[in-house]
Every structure is written in C-alpha cells, then in structure tokens.
Design a protein around this motif. Structure first.
Motif, PDB file in Angstrom:
ATOM      1  N   LEU A 137       0.625  -1.548  -0.037  1.00 36.87           N
ATOM      2  CA  LEU A 137       0.259   0.493   0.006  1.00 36.87           C
ATOM      3  C   LEU A 137       0.860   1.478   0.086  1.00 36.87           C
ATOM      4  CD1 LEU A 137      -2.718   1.169   0.321  1.00 36.87           C
ATOM      5  CD2 LEU A 137      -2.848   1.263   2.464  1.00 36.87           C
ATOM      6  N   MET A 138       1.961   1.145   0.901  1.00 39.60           N
ATOM      7  CA  MET A 138       2.759   2.720   1.024  1.00 39.60           C
ATOM      8  C   MET A 138       3.954   2.893  -0.539  1.00 39.60           C
ATOM      9  SD  MET A 138       3.628   2.762   4.925  1.00 39.60           S
ATOM     10  CE  MET A 138       4.598   4.229   4.976  1.00 39.60           C
ATOM     11  N   THR A 139       3.936   1.725  -1.171  1.00 43.82           N
ATOM     12  CA  THR A 139       4.724   1.686  -1.945  1.00 43.82           C
ATOM     13  C   THR A 139       3.554   2.106  -2.999  1.00 43.82           C
ATOM     14  OG1 THR A 139       6.009  -0.247  -1.576  1.00 43.82           O
ATOM     15  CG2 THR A 139       5.493   0.043  -4.113  1.00 43.82           C
ATOM     16  N   VAL A 140       2.374   1.731  -3.255  1.00 42.70           N
ATOM     17  CA  VAL A 140       1.706   2.376  -4.388  1.00 42.70           C
ATOM     18  C   VAL A 140       1.177   3.783  -4.429  1.00 42.70           C
ATOM     19  CG1 VAL A 140      -0.828   2.030  -5.665  1.00 42.70           C
ATOM     20  CG2 VAL A 140      -0.300   0.091  -5.241  1.00 42.70           C
ATOM     21  N   ILE A 141       1.033   3.973  -2.725  1.00 44.56           N
ATOM     22  CA  ILE A 141       0.824   5.161  -2.541  1.00 44.56           C
ATOM     23  C   ILE A 141       2.370   6.815  -3.043  1.00 44.56           C
ATOM     24  CG2 ILE A 141       0.739   7.303  -0.592  1.00 44.56           C
ATOM     25  CD1 ILE A 141      -1.192   5.283   1.091  1.00 44.56           C
ATOM     26  N   GLY A 142       3.034   5.909  -2.778  1.00 44.40           N
ATOM     27  CA  GLY A 142       4.578   6.703  -2.745  1.00 44.40           C
ATOM     28  C   GLY A 142       4.930   7.019  -4.168  1.00 44.40           C
ATOM     29  N   GLY A 173       4.427  10.771  -5.504  1.00 48.50           N
ATOM     30  CA  GLY A 173       5.981  10.763  -5.526  1.00 48.50           C
ATOM     31  C   GLY A 173       7.198  10.806  -4.716  1.00 48.50           C
ATOM     32  N   THR A 174       6.503  10.627  -2.918  1.00 51.10           N
ATOM     33  CA  THR A 174       7.407  10.316  -2.114  1.00 51.10           C
ATOM     34  C   THR A 174       8.240   9.226  -2.143  1.00 51.10           C
ATOM     35  OG1 THR A 174       6.098   8.692  -0.759  1.00 51.10           O
ATOM     36  CG2 THR A 174       5.609  11.743  -0.524  1.00 51.10           C
ATOM     37  N   GLU A 175       7.479   7.863  -2.668  1.00 48.06           N
ATOM     38  CA  GLU A 175       9.256   6.946  -2.899  1.00 48.06           C
ATOM     39  C   GLU A 175       9.952   7.323  -3.886  1.00 48.06           C
ATOM     40  OE1 GLU A 175       9.641   2.617  -5.016  1.00 48.06           O
ATOM     41  OE2 GLU A 175       7.899   3.331  -4.841  1.00 48.06           O
ATOM     42  N   VAL A 176      10.557   8.246  -4.585  1.00 45.53           N
ATOM     43  CA  VAL A 176      11.023   8.989  -5.919  1.00 45.53           C
ATOM     44  C   VAL A 176      12.205   9.152  -4.372  1.00 45.53           C
ATOM     45  CG1 VAL A 176      12.255   9.848  -7.287  1.00 45.53           C
ATOM     46  CG2 VAL A 176      10.102   8.559  -6.997  1.00 45.53           C
ATOM     47  N   ALA A 177      10.947  10.809  -3.303  1.00 41.64           N
ATOM     48  CA  ALA A 177      12.352  10.914  -2.742  1.00 41.64           C
ATOM     49  C   ALA A 177      12.970  10.581  -1.815  1.00 41.64           C
ATOM     50  CB  ALA A 177      11.676  12.752  -1.971  1.00 41.64           C
ATOM     51  N   GLU A 178      12.535   9.344  -1.008  1.00 43.24           N
ATOM     52  CA  GLU A 178      13.444   8.952  -0.310  1.00 43.24           C
ATOM     53  C   GLU A 178      14.134   7.566  -0.910  1.00 43.24           C
ATOM     54  OE1 GLU A 178      10.462   5.422   1.552  1.00 43.24           O
ATOM     55  OE2 GLU A 178       9.269   7.076   2.105  1.00 43.24           O
ATOM     56  N   ASP A 179      13.735   7.537  -2.360  1.00 44.60           N
ATOM     57  CA  ASP A 179      15.014   7.029  -2.842  1.00 44.60           C
ATOM     58  C   ASP A 179      15.888   8.294  -2.789  1.00 44.60           C
ATOM     59  OD1 ASP A 179      14.087   4.095  -2.940  1.00 44.60           O
ATOM     60  OD2 ASP A 179      13.256   4.671  -5.075  1.00 44.60           O
ATOM     61  N   SER A 180      15.850   9.111  -3.116  1.00 41.18           N
ATOM     62  CA  SER A 180      17.036   9.914  -2.805  1.00 41.18           C
ATOM     63  C   SER A 180      18.323  10.593  -1.700  1.00 41.18           C
ATOM     64  CB  SER A 180      16.710  11.396  -3.606  1.00 41.18           C
ATOM     65  OG  SER A 180      17.521  11.922  -3.779  1.00 41.18           O
ATOM     66  N   ASP A 181      17.233  10.670  -0.736  1.00 42.17           N
ATOM     67  CA  ASP A 181      17.834  10.819   0.447  1.00 42.17           C
ATOM     68  C   ASP A 181      18.255   9.117   0.548  1.00 42.17           C
ATOM     69  OD1 ASP A 181      16.466  12.546   0.827  1.00 42.17           O
ATOM     70  OD2 ASP A 181      14.452  12.290   2.000  1.00 42.17           O
ATOM     71  N   ALA A 182      17.953   7.979   0.384  1.00 40.34           N
ATOM     72  CA  ALA A 182      18.300   6.927   1.210  1.00 40.34           C
ATOM     73  C   ALA A 182      20.258   7.217   0.163  1.00 40.34           C
ATOM     74  CB  ALA A 182      18.026   5.496   0.519  1.00 40.34           C
ATOM     75  N   ARG A 183      19.627   7.416  -0.821  1.00 41.30           N
ATOM     76  CA  ARG A 183      21.240   7.382  -1.715  1.00 41.30           C
ATOM     77  C   ARG A 183      22.066   8.674  -1.589  1.00 41.30           C
ATOM     78  NH1 ARG A 183      18.023   6.344  -6.253  1.00 41.30           N
ATOM     79  NH2 ARG A 183      17.624   9.109  -6.833  1.00 41.30           N
ATOM     80  N   SER A 184      21.634   9.743  -0.837  1.00 41.87           N
ATOM     81  CA  SER A 184      22.770  11.073   0.015  1.00 41.87           C
ATOM     82  C   SER A 184      22.997  10.662   0.924  1.00 41.87           C
ATOM     83  CB  SER A 184      21.464  12.297   0.428  1.00 41.87           C
ATOM     84  OG  SER A 184      20.676  12.527  -1.108  1.00 41.87           O
ATOM     85  N   ALA A 185      22.025   9.526   2.040  1.00 37.42           N
ATOM     86  CA  ALA A 185      23.107   9.158   3.003  1.00 37.42           C
ATOM     87  C   ALA A 185      24.064   8.305   3.053  1.00 37.42           C
ATOM     88  CB  ALA A 185      21.507   8.674   4.308  1.00 37.42           C
ATOM     89  N   THR A 186      23.592   7.180   2.170  1.00 38.29           N
ATOM     90  CA  THR A 186      25.078   6.823   2.139  1.00 38.29           C
ATOM     91  C   THR A 186      26.284   6.970   1.082  1.00 38.29           C
ATOM     92  OG1 THR A 186      22.994   4.439   1.773  1.00 38.29           O
ATOM     93  CG2 THR A 186      25.189   4.190   1.123  1.00 38.29           C
ATOM     94  N   ALA A 187      25.962   8.029   1.164  1.00 37.95           N
ATOM     95  CA  ALA A 187      27.059   9.120   0.401  1.00 37.95           C
ATOM     96  C   ALA A 187      27.569   9.795   1.462  1.00 37.95           C
ATOM     97  CB  ALA A 187      26.835   9.605  -0.825  1.00 37.95           C
ATOM     98  N   GLU A 188      27.065  10.700   1.943  1.00 36.95           N
ATOM     99  CA  GLU A 188      27.533  10.940   3.322  1.00 36.95           C
ATOM    100  C   GLU A 188      28.160   9.746   4.897  1.00 36.95           C
ATOM    101  OE1 GLU A 188      26.126  13.807   7.281  1.00 36.95           O
ATOM    102  OE2 GLU A 188      24.543  13.048   5.200  1.00 36.95           O
ATOM    103  N   ALA A 189      27.598   8.905   4.318  1.00 33.88           N
ATOM    104  CA  ALA A 189      28.071   7.656   5.243  1.00 33.88           C
ATOM    105  C   ALA A 189      29.207   7.103   4.720  1.00 33.88           C
ATOM    106  CB  ALA A 189      27.107   6.520   5.768  1.00 33.88           C
ATOM    107  N   THR A 190      29.445   7.302   3.995  1.00 29.41           N
ATOM    108  CA  THR A 190      30.703   6.381   2.629  1.00 29.41           C
ATOM    109  C   THR A 190      31.767   7.373   3.016  1.00 29.41           C
ATOM    110  OG1 THR A 190      29.486   5.092   1.595  1.00 29.41           O
ATOM    111  CG2 THR A 190      31.809   5.402   1.008  1.00 29.41           C
ATOM    112  N   SER A 191      31.701   8.692   2.920  1.00 29.06           N
ATOM    113  CA  SER A 191      32.576  10.225   3.366  1.00 29.06           C
ATOM    114  C   SER A 191      33.590   9.983   4.065  1.00 29.06           C
ATOM    115  CB  SER A 191      32.041  11.542   2.266  1.00 29.06           C
ATOM    116  OG  SER A 191      30.706  11.801   3.387  1.00 29.06           O
ATOM    117  N   THR A 192      32.683   9.426   5.550  1.00 29.03           N
ATOM    118  CA  THR A 192      32.733  10.092   6.560  1.00 29.03           C
ATOM    119  C   THR A 192      33.617   8.639   7.304  1.00 29.03           C
ATOM    120  OG1 THR A 192      31.116   9.274   7.743  1.00 29.03           O
ATOM    121  CG2 THR A 192      31.613  11.216   7.559  1.00 29.03           C
ATOM    122  N   ARG A 193      33.971   7.615   6.731  1.00 31.01           N
ATOM    123  CA  ARG A 193      34.573   6.416   7.289  1.00 31.01           C
ATOM    124  C   ARG A 193      36.241   6.646   6.744  1.00 31.01           C
ATOM    125  NH1 ARG A 193      30.476   3.238   4.128  1.00 31.01           N
ATOM    126  NH2 ARG A 193      29.059   2.782   6.092  1.00 31.01           N
TER     127      ARG A 193
END
Length: 439
Positions: A410-415, A419-439
């Motif tokens: 249901l949340m996948t369809v609503i997303g 368009g919120t699912e696309v935004a979540e994917d973008s945020d997740a990629r940004s968080a991953t990149a930030e975590a990688t850069s601080t290692r």
C-alpha cells in the motif's frame, strides 16, 4: 537419475575443492558423513513433536521418507535433509488446543499441498514474483514474528522448572561458545542432554512409558480431519517455507559453484508433498535444514549420497518405540530452556534477512512494515470472523503476515502516485554517500 562418480581418491577432499552433489567419496566415508547429518538434524527435528505433542517416532519415519522423496524429485541434484519445521509450531499448538491433533494434521496437510502447488507454479514461471511479493523487509518481518510469537509458550515451559530451564539454557550457550565443528553444530542437542541429566537427578523425569515400550515396533499413526476455520493460521507458513527453500538452494549453489535456481520449483514441490505425506499419518511437517548446511560447509561434501544414508538411518531409528518414549520423557523445564534459544533464533533469522537484504530502516515504508507486523505477531492479536464456535480465526501470525504485505505494498503504491517514494530513494542515496565519505 544420475549415478555418483567417485571424487578424487574417494578418501579425501583436495584443498580448494568440494564434493559435488553428483559425486561421492568411498562408501565408508560417505556413511560416516551421513551419520553426521543424522546427528545434526536430530535435536531440532525431535523438538517439534515434543512441543506439538506429535509422536516422535512417526516424525522421524517421515523425515527419513521425506528426505528420500526430496532426493528423487530433485533428481539427486540438491543435497538436503528434510527435518521438522519450526514455522508450524505456533499454529499447530493453537489448532490442537482449540480442537485436536487431527484438526492440526489436516491443516498441515493442506498447507503442504499449497506449497506443492507453489512449486509447480515456480517451475513454470520462475521465482521473480516471489521477490516482488515478498521483498526482504516483508519476508524478514514474517519470519521474525513467527519466532517471537512463540515467546509465551517458551516462558510457560520455563516456569514449570526454572532451575532446570536455566541450566539447559546456559548449557546450550556454553556448548555453542566452547565447541567448534560438528559438536558446535549440535549444541542444542548437547544442551538438551545436559538439561535432561540434571532433571533426572532432580527426579523430574518419568521413565515409566520408556520401560514399558518395546525396542522394535512400528510408530504410532494418526490421521487428519479437516476444519477450514483453522487454515488461516497455517497459510502464512507457506511464505516462510518458500523463503527457506529458496535460501537453501541459493546457499548450496553458491558453495558448490553450480547454478541450481532452476531446481527451486522442484524443491518447493517435494517439500510440500513430504509435508502432506507426513501429516497424513501423524508426523510433523518438514523443511530443508540449516543444520545440515553447516555440516556440508564444514566437510565440503555436498554429495546427495550422504543424504540417502541419513534418510535410511532415520527410517531405521524410527522403528524403535522405546526411543520415541525416551524423547517424550524430556520434562517441560528442559524444553523451556532450549526453546528460549530456538524461538529467539527463529526471530533472529528474520532480522538476518533484513541485514542480508540491506533493508534501509530510515525509510518510513520499511519502518511501518516491520514495526506493525512484529507488534501484531508478538501480541498475538486474534480476530474471529463469523460465529464464535464455527468462525474462521486469524491469529497473530496470520494477521502479522497480512499487515506486512498490505502495509508494504500500500505504501509502495501511494509513494509512486505521490512521488514520495522517489524522494525517499534520493534521501537514502544521499545518506549512504555521506556515511561513506566520513569513514
């Protein structure tokens, strides 16, 4: 059905090599490895009939027969032992308590046939739809809630003799920590033995039935009858069995270097038929066993010949009623201690699915899917549809499974719509990149 060819000199496994399913070592060595598989499955396989009150000897008989049936249907290409399935414990206990053993057996039989049907479908259309229907966050939640749903049952047995249960619990933990190799693989069995001897010394073991039972004889058989009102409690288990079989085939394929994905349909079908056959005569439901994967990993022997040995050995052992009564004499305190470990491990398998699937719990969709499903399962939320005595009952496992599936999709369809699912994917990629850069 292909015959086995001898691996190397038949006595040893060369460094960096494995014995493939189509190969075998010399028969004396193969028989020894088959015996290890029997030991590895023994403790867990017998715990299921102990907890569900099914006859242990019957369970062992159809565990052996189911293993041989599995090998025949998969044409000797997938090494596996079919031991008792822990995923069925909660619905079997609930169905037996509300009705009787025959009703539980009927539901197990129908569940087995449902799994066999899924196997036929997978054989023709592949496994892609499984990943779409049950991504890691959903599958992990379903497996975890089945384990955690059983926590009250473990505590009830624990309370019967807290001291014996505590000794058993710590015996399992210590055996796991201290022993490696085959002894480490059977730490649960060793813990049960320690707890049993402790209970015996305290006078908590009744051996009357054991002394009266003959050494040789047929197992006791029971037959199913059907009440569709209990079926909703069992159907979620099909999803777990799908995951277990897919995981087993994937693990064996990666360790042997062989592509076995085309065998998933056959493994599901054979597991379902073995479960239905066992339930027809009073045995426990079956599933592929991680314990035996451990033995294969340790020995580097994936020969299906060893599993033929294990299946035949299990059938032979089942012909002793005295062994069955000895197992039934294990007191509640021992069961309480060991189930604290086992039920927790079932739950952790679900958590491991999240880790292996790299589930991102910073995303609300995953948080809601897992969180709600676990609470429903742990609380054992129950809903009866229809008349109180003749209606269909949905327990915590069924409702938790439904919650995971509905919330995720249901949340996948609503997303996608908002368009919120696309935004979540973008945020997740940004968080991953930030975590990688601080290692």
């Amino acid at each position: 059905m292909p015959l086995w060819k001898i691996h190397g000199n038949g006595l040893t496994v060369e460094p960096g090599k494995v014995v493939l399913p189509s190969e075998r070592l010399a028969w004396p060595v193969t028989i020894g490895i088959g015996a290890q598989h029997v030991i590895a499955m023994f403790g867990a396989t017998f715990l299921v009939p102990l907890l569900t009150k099914f006859p242990p000897s019957t369970t062992l008989l159809f565990s052996g027969l189911g293993t041989i049936l599995f090998l025949v249907i998969t044409r000797n290409r997938v090494p596996s032992y079919l031991g008792s399935s822990f995923a069925f414990i909660a619905p079997i206990v609930a169905a037996t308590k509300a009705h009787d053993m025959g009703t539980a057996l009927g539901a197990v039989l129908l569940t087995g046939l449902a799994l066999a049907l899924v196997g036929v479908i997978v054989q023709f259309v592949g496994t892609r739809w499984i990943a779409v229907l049950m991504p890691p966050v959903v599958m992990g939640a379903i497996v975890a809630l089945i384990g955690f749903n059983l926590a009250p049952t473990a505590y009830k047995n624990f309370q019967q003799s807290a001291l014996t249960a505590t000794v058993t619990l710590f015996a399992v933990v210590l055996c796991t920590a201290l022993f490696k190799g085959i002894l480490g693989r059977v730490s649960v069995l060793l813990g049960v033995l320690v707890g049993y001897l402790f209970a015996l010394a305290r006078g908590e073991v009744d051996l009357t039935a054991f002394y009266k039972a003959p050494w040789i004889g047929l197992p006791e058989f029971h037959h199913p009858h059907f009440d569709l009102s209990v079926l909703p409690m069992f159907l979620p288990v099909v999803l777990v069995l799908i995951a277990e079989n897919v995981g087993h085939v994937t693990s064996v394929g990666s360790m042997t270097g062989e592509d076995l994905d085309h065998m998933v349909g056959r493994t599901l079908f054979s597991d379902g038929i073995a479960t239905a056959l066992s339930a027809t005569f009073g045995g426990s439901p079956t599933t592929t066993y991680g314990e035996n994967i451990g033995v294969m990993s340790a020995t580097r022997v994936y020969s299906t010949a060893a599993y033929w040995v294990a299946g035949i050995a299990a059938i032979a052992l089942s012909m002793s009623p005295k062994i069955g009564q000895l197992i039934f004499s294990i007191p509640a305190g021992v069961l309480g201690g060991v189930t604290f470990v086992l039920y927790g491990l079932i739950g952790i398998v679900g958590v491991r699915m999240w880790v292996d699937g790299r589930v991102d719990f910073s995303r609300p969709r995953n948080q809601m899917t897992a969180g709600v499903a676990l609470v429903v399962g742990i609380a054992n939320v129950t809903w009866t549809f229809g008349p109180k005595d003749a209606g269909i009952t949905f327990n915590g496992i069924a409702l938790g499974t439904l919650a995971a599936l509905v919330i995720y999709h249901l949340m996948t369809v609503i997303g996608k719509v908002t368009g919120t699912e696309v935004a979540e994917d973008s945020d997740a990629r940004s968080a991953t990149a930030e975590a990688t850069s601080t290692r």
